[in-house]
Design a protein around this motif. Sequence first.
Motif, PDB file in Angstrom:
ATOM      1  N   MET A   1     -30.202  11.379 118.225  1.00  0.00           N
ATOM      2  CA  MET A   1     -31.723  11.718 119.064  1.00  0.00           C
ATOM      3  C   MET A   1     -32.917  10.560 120.031  1.00  0.00           C
ATOM      4  O   MET A   1     -32.957  10.666 120.611  1.00  0.00           O
ATOM      5  CB  MET A   1     -32.626  12.011 118.234  1.00  0.00           C
ATOM      6  CG  MET A   1     -32.217  13.081 117.357  1.00  0.00           C
ATOM      7  SD  MET A   1     -33.797  14.161 116.307  1.00  0.00           S
ATOM      8  CE  MET A   1     -32.564  14.302 114.419  1.00  0.00           C
ATOM      9  N   VAL A   2     -31.962   9.353 119.335  1.00  0.00           N
ATOM     10  CA  VAL A   2     -32.583   8.858 120.793  1.00  0.00           C
ATOM     11  C   VAL A   2     -31.853   6.922 119.861  1.00  0.00           C
ATOM     12  O   VAL A   2     -31.853   6.453 119.259  1.00  0.00           O
ATOM     13  CB  VAL A   2     -34.349   7.977 120.306  1.00  0.00           C
ATOM     14  CG1 VAL A   2     -34.810   8.051 118.950  1.00  0.00           C
ATOM     15  CG2 VAL A   2     -34.914   7.229 121.324  1.00  0.00           C
ATOM     16  N   LEU A   3     -31.552   6.606 120.871  1.00  0.00           N
ATOM     17  CA  LEU A   3     -31.056   5.100 120.796  1.00  0.00           C
ATOM     18  C   LEU A   3     -32.017   4.255 122.421  1.00  0.00           C
ATOM     19  O   LEU A   3     -32.722   4.793 123.001  1.00  0.00           O
ATOM     20  CB  LEU A   3     -29.573   5.631 121.374  1.00  0.00           C
ATOM     21  CG  LEU A   3     -29.065   5.931 120.941  1.00  0.00           C
ATOM     22  CD1 LEU A   3     -26.764   5.824 121.039  1.00  0.00           C
ATOM     23  CD2 LEU A   3     -28.411   5.558 119.233  1.00  0.00           C
ATOM     24  N   ASN A   4     -31.029   2.816 122.143  1.00  0.00           N
ATOM     25  CA  ASN A   4     -31.562   1.696 123.058  1.00  0.00           C
ATOM     26  C   ASN A   4     -31.238   1.878 124.644  1.00  0.00           C
ATOM     27  O   ASN A   4     -30.202   2.762 124.445  1.00  0.00           O
ATOM     28  CB  ASN A   4     -32.088   0.789 122.452  1.00  0.00           C
ATOM     29  CG  ASN A   4     -31.029  -0.178 121.841  1.00  0.00           C
ATOM     30  OD1 ASN A   4     -29.623  -0.034 122.611  1.00  0.00           O
ATOM     31  ND2 ASN A   4     -30.667  -0.440 121.228  1.00  0.00           N
ATOM     32  N   THR A   5     -31.358   1.100 124.991  1.00  0.00           N
ATOM     33  CA  THR A   5     -31.422   0.926 126.574  1.00  0.00           C
ATOM     34  C   THR A   5     -29.217  -0.269 126.730  1.00  0.00           C
ATOM     35  O   THR A   5     -29.081   0.648 127.152  1.00  0.00           O
ATOM     36  CB  THR A   5     -31.897   0.045 127.920  1.00  0.00           C
ATOM     37  OG1 THR A   5     -32.145  -1.073 127.125  1.00  0.00           O
ATOM     38  CG2 THR A   5     -32.969   0.559 127.947  1.00  0.00           C
ATOM     39  N   GLN A   6     -28.904  -0.198 125.574  1.00  0.00           N
ATOM     40  CA  GLN A   6     -27.618  -0.640 125.660  1.00  0.00           C
ATOM     41  C   GLN A   6     -26.538   0.330 124.372  1.00  0.00           C
ATOM     42  O   GLN A   6     -25.318   0.808 125.039  1.00  0.00           O
ATOM     43  CB  GLN A   6     -27.556  -1.823 123.858  1.00  0.00           C
ATOM     44  CG  GLN A   6     -26.066  -2.227 124.138  1.00  0.00           C
ATOM     45  CD  GLN A   6     -25.630  -3.078 125.432  1.00  0.00           C
ATOM     46  OE1 GLN A   6     -26.072  -3.235 125.596  1.00  0.00           O
ATOM     47  NE2 GLN A   6     -24.471  -1.936 125.659  1.00  0.00           N
ATOM     48  N   GLY A   7     -27.175   2.169 124.509  1.00  0.00           N
ATOM     49  CA  GLY A   7     -26.693   2.538 123.339  1.00  0.00           C
ATOM     50  C   GLY A   7     -26.385   1.992 122.289  1.00  0.00           C
ATOM     51  O   GLY A   7     -25.708   2.993 121.690  1.00  0.00           O
ATOM     52  N   GLY A   8     -27.574   1.714 121.476  1.00  0.00           N
ATOM     53  CA  GLY A   8     -27.766   1.338 120.716  1.00  0.00           C
ATOM     54  C   GLY A   8     -28.290   1.080 118.878  1.00  0.00           C
ATOM     55  O   GLY A   8     -29.540   2.115 119.889  1.00  0.00           O
TER      56      GLY A   8
END
Length: 497
Positions: free
Chosen positions: A386-393
């Motif tokens: 549903m939600v990830l950080n700006t790295q995609g993790g």
Amino acid sequence: MKLITKYIPVLLSILMMGGCKTDMKAPAIEVYETSADGHKLTRLTSFDEESNRSVIKLIPEDEYQTITGFGGSFTEASAYVLNQLSPQNRDTVLEAYFGDSGARYSLTRTHMNSSDFSLGNYSYAPMENDMELTHFSLDEDKDDIIPMIRDAMKKSTEGFKIIASPWTAPPWMKDNKNWVGGRLLPEYNDVWALFFAKYADSMKSEGIDIWAFTVENEPLGNGNNWESMHFTPGEMTLFVQNHLGPILEREGKADIKILGYDQNREHLREWVDDMYRNEQSSKYFSGTAIHWYASTFEVFPDELRYAHEKAPDKHLIQTEACIDAEVPKWKDDAWYWSKEATDWGWDWAPEEDKHLHPKYVPTYRYARDIIGCLNNWVDGWVDWNMVLNTQGGPNWFKNWCVAPVIADTENDEVYFTPLYYVMSHFSRFIRPGAKRIGFESEDKEMMVTAAKNPDGSIVAVVFNPTTEKKNFSLNIGEESSLISINQQAIQTIIIAP
């Protein structure tokens, strides 16, 4: 971010196109649009009056599958990222997914033991040869996943269903003693089946009900990269038939559904052939789970229809999909509407399969797949993180992916990508228990699906991937509405009961 306004039926005054029946009237409708030019589930109230338009006819008397729901997944990565945000922004994200002002997710998934979208490898049963699972514990999930689920439950007025999926058994139960790859040793069949029952009991003690299990996430493997465990169709069917089904029954968990397979659609036929071979083999299966990663454009309608025809009274649920092998684009809506995304197959697919993995438009892929799935008997569609950080993790394997909501935890900022709004076009308006209904559409460049909700309202979703604005007449019985959809846009139309 602009949250979705509460659904309040109103009567729109619609001009009738020339040549329509003069006795046709305009129904009470609402129209919401998300588009490349900036609409984000925006309410539209005026439309072009041009007479050059196609016809979409809705046929409510033609009923198909009952809809189970739409939603996303509670991963350790998503829950961890949310915990790095301010309480206000964390609440904003949960409201946007589960609240009455948001997407109203109704069907979700989570992982049992760790997955690649965890901070590291872990199991609820780490003690070797713990045949009774006396040391079973959900402690690993109590900081992140469990609080996220509980807080989502508080937001959701109607509640939501949870599917739980293991990526692997604990290494001590496997032939290779590893988190990655390998097979379940036969002497642990009953222990591993008991693990599912223990998980359901432990989650229940946390106030969380499990609606369904998938037997194994991606039983064909993932190239030996992150947590996995292999099954053939026959092995999985026998495990469910002789171990998982009977033990869940013995432990008072017969009401929890079991979904088989849980991987890409191109192999669907061989799995449902084995699962539903006869009454004995199919007894404990409630349905089949599928993923979308076999192609960036192909829905595999023949395989979906085959699975439905093989077991028309069973569920067919899409349990995982995401823009994979990508680092998210931060606050760049245009990227999500452009043909720039690639997936793992762009680089790594065998030569004979590379044609299935061209560059694609992320919003198109979501809209096309959900509509295509619904029109081919799929009754539930679940997104991945549903939600990830700006790295995609975070992802312990560095298997970066995109989520509909991206968070900059260092600056406490949240970005709702266009994918969030595309998902909302379905999850917010097509409710559990809805019946997909028939339709006829003259414009073959547009994709259409439609459903009738339990409250009697009818919902049509129209997707226009072209670079031209489209005008159409939406007809139902003796009622007709003249509607325009912008170029590169998805639209949800709600017809009041």
